[in-house]
Design an enzyme around this catalytic site. Structure first.
Site: not given
Ligand code: FAD
Length: 479
Positions: A416-417, A435, A350, A413, A339, A42, A346, A45
């Protein structure tokens, strides 16, 4: 393994809770305990963990009276523990009174700031009923009458008085900082205690005095802050504690519990997975079998136990199974707490929006509604869920076609990024970008007529369609 993924180690002055020690740490402990229930995946966290560590270092001297603990609820072996303590969101920080019973579920603290948390701990200790934690000194303000009798009734050789106003926490902080010094007692005196204020000629609040058995006293000049500035910088406390402690040592005296599930929502989820999830045949058999059982349920609610039993039983049926254990492949991070699960959430949705679009689903919002329910009810990061709910309220209703559902989720998404780029939860090998990057999909990017960056939606849609298509899933991934 959990120990590897957890956010804390024993060297952080934090007790790592487990099934083995929870019965002695949170139950019937002579010290009060502040416990954090977190999930290592999280983001909030992860961002909060440096604060929690700072707090633990900051109050390590308070340990015999109040201790700090933490548990990673994402670790399989801690799941029941977190369930028993009814943890529904992460991080949850709770105060457990000394001598808590096994039924006690603690008092939640919502604050995340170190100073505020420290003050909440003091408030909880000060209002701690009986049985009082034996190592905790009295924290309430003292009076002139009490001081007059002090040396008659106490064996402590030194009495330090902190003069301050009622709102100040310095006196209580210093009292706790020095609780391990046997020969010194610290008491706070309020600025309204006119007799003592006049007797010692106190004009600065806070200020710090040593009081002797014969009624004489010395003001401890707290270095750099004499007279103290109008607001109390945190280091004033440290200086004051150190000054008193140092002074005394010179004289030789010397730490998901939803019980019922809403049938209609569960039916909607299950129908959607059975239709669109591009799983392996064994997994699909399980999802379909579960789905037909669920669609036949007529009660408004299904107990979690009944549902879990059904999942376990269905998994016994030949040719139906869920994968055993959890091994991250596409969502593997460069370190165990990066991750994983949120990345999986996510990715899953998707894939589902793309599948619904490819296979011609009937309701454009079906997958999004399901995701909304899932995040709302089950996603442990409560801040994330709140943010997501706000985005849903701001525009999900306008999603009227299946391709738009794919693009809507993609753009949210990216929002959020954008919001969390650079946060501590960011895996340095997978930076949060808008992205897909121009390297991943050059044709997705364009320049608008006024020279700004723009998205070429006509290219983004097919890119998402192929990136999240079922043909890119490796059904038999072997390392
Ligand atoms: P992630 O953001 O989890 O993305 C996973 C994969 O999806 C990426 O590796 C890429 O291949 C692909 N991707 C990236 N961007 C996109 C896009 N725009 N469209 C489609 N595919 C894409 N974390 C917080 O700290 N604060 C928050 O408020 C928060 N809100 C969240 C809300 C939800 C509904 C979810 C599911 C997660 C949230 N998170 C939040 C967690 C955060 O978004 C990431 O999931 C986590 O930090 C892991 O990041 P990651 O690098 O694995 O990529």
């Amino acid at each position: 393994p959990a120990a590897e993924a957890g956010l804390y180690t024993a060297s952080d002055q934090i007790v790592l809770l487990s099934e083995e020690n929870v019965g002695s740490v949170l139950v019937n402990n002579s010290a009060a305990v502040v416990a954090e229930f977190y999930a290592s995946w999280c983001g909030h966290c992860i961002s909060f963990s440096p604060n929690y560590k700072k707090l633990a270092m900051d109050i390590k001297e308070w340990k015999p009276a109040v201790n700090m603990a933490a548990v990673d609820c994402a670790a399989e072996e801690n799941r029941n523990l977190c369930k028993d303590y009814k943890i529904t969101g992460y991080p949850t920080v709770k105060f457990f009174h000394a001598y808590s019973t096994p039924e006690s579920s603690g008092v939640p603290y919502r604050a995340r700031d170190v100073r505020v948390l420290r003050q909440l701990i003091i408030d909880s200790l000060e209002s701690h009923g009986e049985p009082w934690p034996p190592a905790c000194p009295p924290l309430e303000p003292t009076s002139e009458a009490e001081i007059d009798n002090f040396f008659k009734t106490n064996s402590a050789q030194h009495l330090a008085l902190i003069f301050e106003d009622a709102k100040s926490y310095v006196g209580r902080e210093v009292t706790l900082d020095l609780l391990q010094f046997e020969n010194i007692t610290v008491r706070r005196v309020l600025n309204t205690e006119d007799g003592l204020v006049a007797k010692l000629g106190v004009t600065d609040f806070p200020s710090c005095y040593l009081y002797y058995p014969d009624g004489s006293f010395t003001r401890l000049r707290v270095r750099h802050f004499t007279p103290p500035p109008p607001t109390t910088p945190p280091c004033w406390r440290a200086f004051c504690s150190i000054s008193i402690g140092h002074f005394c040592s010179m004289l030789g005296d010397g730490e998901t519990t939803l019980k019922v599930l809403h049938s209609e929502r569960l039916q909607a989820h299950s129908k959607m997975y059975a239709k669109y999830f591009p799983g392996r045949p064994m997994v699909m058999n399980l999802l379909r079998s579960l789905n037909s059982w669920l669609q036949n349920q007529t009660a408004d609610h299904i107990s979690y136990e009944a549902f879990k039993e059904r999942v376990d039983n269905t998994a016994q049926v030949p040719d139906a199974a869920l994968p055993e254990g959890v091994r991250w492949v596409g969502c593997q991070g460069s370190q165990p707490h990066f991750r994983r699960y949120p990345c999986g959430v996510w990715t899953l949705f998707h894939v589902l929006t793309v599948q619904a679009n490819n296979t011609g689903g009937s309701d454009p919002q079906e997958v999004l509604k399901s995701m909304r329910n899932y995040v709302h009810n089950f996603f442990g990061c409560r801040y994330c869920a709140e943010h997501f709910e706000n985005m849903v309220k701001e525009g999900m209703e306008g999603v009227t076609t299946l391709p738009y559902a794919v693009l809507w989720l993609w753009s949210r998404h990216n929002q959020v990024n954008n919001r969390i780029a650079g946060a501590l939860s960011e895996d340095p090998l997978f930076p949060k970008i808008q992205w897909p990057s121009p390297e991943t999909c050059p044709s997705c990017h364009t320049v608008t007529h006024n020279g700004e960056h723009g998205w070429n939606y006509e290219q983004v849609l097919p890119f998402l369609g192929s990136y999240f298509s079922s043909s890119r899933i490796l059904p038999d991934y072997l390392e």
